[in-house]
Design a protein around this motif. Sequence first.
Motif: not given
Length: 341
Positions: A41-46, A51-54, A144-147, A58-67
């Motif tokens: 949650r906190e990493r996604a929020k950061l 991304v929103r500050a920059l 929850e952290e669009a985009p 409209v849409a931004s890829s974010s890696l999430l690992g599920v090992p």
Amino acid sequence: MRNIARKGIHYWQKPSAANVPAELIENGQNRVIDASLTLIRERAKLKGELVRALGGAVASSSLLGVPLGHNSSFLQGPAFAPPRIREAIWCGSTNATTEEGKELNDPRVLTDVGDVPVQEIRDCGVDDDRLMNIISESVKLVMEEAPLRPLVLGGDHSISFPVVRAMSEKIGGPLDILHLDAHPDIYHAFEGNKYSHASSFARIMEGGYARRLLQVGLRSINSEGREQGKRFGVEQYEMRTFSRDRHILENLKLGEGVKGVYISVDVDCLDPAFAPGVSHIEPGGLSFRDVLNILHNLQADVVAADVVEFNPQRDTVDGMTAMVAAKLVRELTAKISKMKD
């Protein structure tokens, strides 16, 4: 390897039998789960705030690992894949630009929220019902952290079910799914495991999380795979007819009437000449350029994707398949990420 992977669960069963209060164990499990979700949650929020500050995305890829590898029916090496894929993405042997010209160094194109700590959670005795819910919740935290949009690194193919479920629940309806794979992964419950990597798309279709499911690259499919495909109305494209179907597959338009498209790429969709580092080697597959042509030409609003079943333990010494998986991630990143006109 399967016995080794389950040692954590056995460890917790023994104290339960020795009159250790179930509440004590459950409370400890809940603390570990809460801590795991807090980190995502906190990493996604950061990353979302960045991304929103920059601005401009409209849409931004974010890696999430599920090992996760324990739902594999053969080898469990895919559990080690996420760090190898990340290493290959940033290894410096190639530049950070996709074929479409998007720059991976731009956080508005690609960020990373880390891994769901699968083994740490399982070591506390958490079963797969709860684990699948944790994976789904982690995906929702990214959404929850669009985009931000999740680009998930497996792991075996069982992870696609909780990811797709989360996406469907979050956006409020079924998705269209493009699934590239040597296998249909649609057994009802392979070897009695409802969460088997060979049953993930049965769970997805049963749950109503997909309107259309297109499976491309199939070349290891039995009668149950075909019967299940007919039961769920799956559009199955087998390699034996690929030359006939090529024009259709390289000009797909998906997502009309639904809120998004999901892409799931099992690395073994590729012929092993291109990707030897997989658990289930099936000759006669797609070339790497075949896959890129399908992805590049696809007309769709891609809301999420996964790359699964890369097995570093079977890769070549020079990490050939890791680079192939990394390239798939790069090009999927370009497909997901969008900037304002």
